[in-house]
Write an enzyme that holds these catalytic residues in place. Structure first.
Site, short mmCIF file in Angstrom:
data_model
loop_
_atom_site.label_atom_id
_atom_site.label_comp_id
_atom_site.label_asym_id
_atom_site.label_seq_id
_atom_site.Cartn_x
_atom_site.Cartn_y
_atom_site.Cartn_z
N ASN A 250 0.80 -1.23 0.00
CA ASN A 250 0.00 0.00 0.00
C ASN A 250 0.83 1.27 0.00
OD1 ASN A 250 -1.52 -2.23 1.66
ND2 ASN A 250 -3.12 -0.91 0.82
N VAL A 257 0.02 6.55 -1.38
CA VAL A 257 -0.54 5.79 -0.26
C VAL A 257 -1.87 5.21 -0.72
CG1 VAL A 257 -1.37 5.87 2.12
CG2 VAL A 257 0.57 7.29 1.42
N CYS A 258 -1.95 3.90 -0.77
CA CYS A 258 -3.14 3.22 -1.27
C CYS A 258 -4.03 2.86 -0.09
CB CYS A 258 -2.72 1.98 -2.04
SG CYS A 258 -4.02 1.26 -3.05
N LEU A 259 -5.16 3.60 0.05
CA LEU A 259 -6.05 3.40 1.18
C LEU A 259 -7.47 3.82 0.79
CD1 LEU A 259 -5.92 2.62 4.26
CD2 LEU A 259 -5.77 5.07 4.73
#
Length: 451
Positions: A250, A257-259
């Site tokens: 992530n 930022v993978c969220l």
């Protein structure tokens, strides 16, 4: 006038004193060579050096050395008519050093040092050097303890979004950000630190400490956030300071930022940003809990299905090894280039936790799984080869030891990389004043030739 003195034991000449008052050779067989530099140097005046025989140990060795500090009246080398018109300038510092050198091998009785000027000065210099090192360390500790979890700074010069204009904003926008600030100041977990900018309300920087029991433990991870003019209708933009390293599915090496909460990944319900309820505090806590977790390998959607398989667990172990290596590199990156306004946190954090991190490195080099419990370092004895000779590991339940031992044999590359990083971390932590004594001693023992 200059005086040239030769001790009867040495046979060589050395100039010890100058002065206007002539010494007399007719009153006693031997007497001290005393002198004052007042006539030669002006304002620099030294007191006569006096040393009675009772102040020194009653040994033949000392009696022989004592001869150097007396002059024989039969010595013809103290000659006024030497034809040399040049005058010798008395150097008090050199004089004292010469005398001190002669006492290096002597075992002086307690208290003698306090009566001898040159010994006082040498002891004072040693104390000053030690005090200087302590002052540097105390300064790091003082600033670290004073580092507040939430604080407002003037501005950021190195912020990722520093050159991104927020555009026209409203009063509601400012009030909502101030509301976020209050929540952060009040409810931040102890392992998260935040700085916001007075001149740029749209900018925020956070440092998150890696949770215990994960491959991120004791690391520092930095994130920059930007509140757009549409905030809170849309989530903030968040950038991760990766240093070019991909240590989580992530967290991209480009800083993405993978969220789901940020809208950078799909999600549903409470996973997605809600303008009425979602906050910056929620974003930071989610990064720490959901991204920096115990088994980040399964954060990748394609691998989540293998979490309960032996193959999936083996891949997770390997991923954690690589993740810890990247975490160590991130530590070095932060130590050498700390983000603005966080230098005191970086120095103090790694000074305080350096010993724990190094102990973890040793633990993993022995074959234990990354993220597994590390025995108390002070109870661990290392023989310098990476093997533990202490029984402290018995404090860990036997079942846990068996379950947590690395089951894979492909460890060579990991060990080589970790050994190199251990040496780099040891150097950096030592500079910051961390307690590295035991590891330095192990290093010395390892380099000693075999008996």
């Amino acid at each position: 006038f200059p005086c040239r003195c030769r001790g009867p034991q040495q046979g060589g000449s050395s100039c010890w004193a100058t002065g206007a008052a002539a010494w007399s050779s007719s009153q006693q067989k031997r007497q001290r060579c005393e002198g004052s530099s007042s006539d030669q140097v002006g304002s620099s005046t030294s007191a006569s050096v006096q040393m009675t025989e009772s102040e020194l140990p009653d040994t033949d060795y000392v009696e022989n050395e004592e001869e150097d500090y007396y002059m024989d009246d039969d010595d013809d080398d103290c000659d006024d008519d030497n034809g040399d018109d040049s005058e010798y300038e008395f150097d008090e510092a050199d004089f004292n050093q010469q005398l001190a050198d002669k006492f290096d091998d002597l075992d002086l009785p307690p208290g003698v040092e306090a009566t001898v000027p040159w010994l006082q000065k040498l002891a004072a210099n040693d104390e000053q050097d030690g005090a200087s090192d302590e002052l540097v360390e105390d300064e790091i500790t003082r600033k670290y303890k004073a580092f507040q979890q939430f604080y407002t700074v003037q501005n950021f010069s190195d912020h990722h979004y520093a050159n991104k204009s927020v555009g026209k904003t409203s009063r509601e926008w400012a009030k909502r950000i101030q509301h976020d600030w209050k929540l952060l100041e009040k409810d931040l977990p102890a392992s998260i630190f935040v700085r916001v900018a007075e001149d740029r309300m749209d900018l925020l920087r956070a440092a998150i400490i890696g949770p215990k029991g994960t491959p991120y433990h004791d690391g520092l991870f930095f994130f920059d956030a930007h509140f757009t003019s549409n905030y809170p209708s849309e989530p903030p933009l968040v950038y991760y300071h990766s240093g070019g390293l991909r240590l989580n599915p992530n967290l991209y090496n480009c800083g993405k930022v993978c969220l789901s909460l940020l809208g950078t990944w799909s999600g549903s319900g409470c996973e997605k940003w809600n303008s009425a309820h979602s906050t910056m505090l929620q974003v930071l806590v989610s990064i720490q809990a959901l991204i920096l977790n115990e088994k980040p390998y399964f954060n990748e959607p394609g691998y989540a299905g293998s979490a309960n398989t032996a193959t999936g667990q083996q891949h997770s172990v390997e991923y954690n090894k690589n993740t810890f290596l990247h975490s160590c590199r991130t530590m070095l990156y932060s130590l050498r280039r700390p983000p603005e306004h966080f230098g005191d946190l970086v120095a103090g954090h790694f000074r305080e936790r350096g010993r724990t991190i190094l102990a973890a490195c040793k633990h993993y080099l022995e074959g234990n799984m990354v993220g597994s419990e590390v025995p108390e370092e002070e109870e661990v004895e290392y023989d310098g080869t990476g093997a533990s000779s202490s029984s402290s590991s018995s404090s860990v339940p036997k079942k846990q030891e068996v379950m947590r031992v690395d089951p894979l044999g492909r460890r060579t590359m990991f060990i080589d990389n970790l050994k190199t990083l251990f040496e780099d971390l040891l150097m950096e932590f030592n500079v910051k004043g961390a307690d590295t004594r035991k590891f330095l001693e192990d290093k010395v023992k390892k380099n000693l030739p075999a008996a």
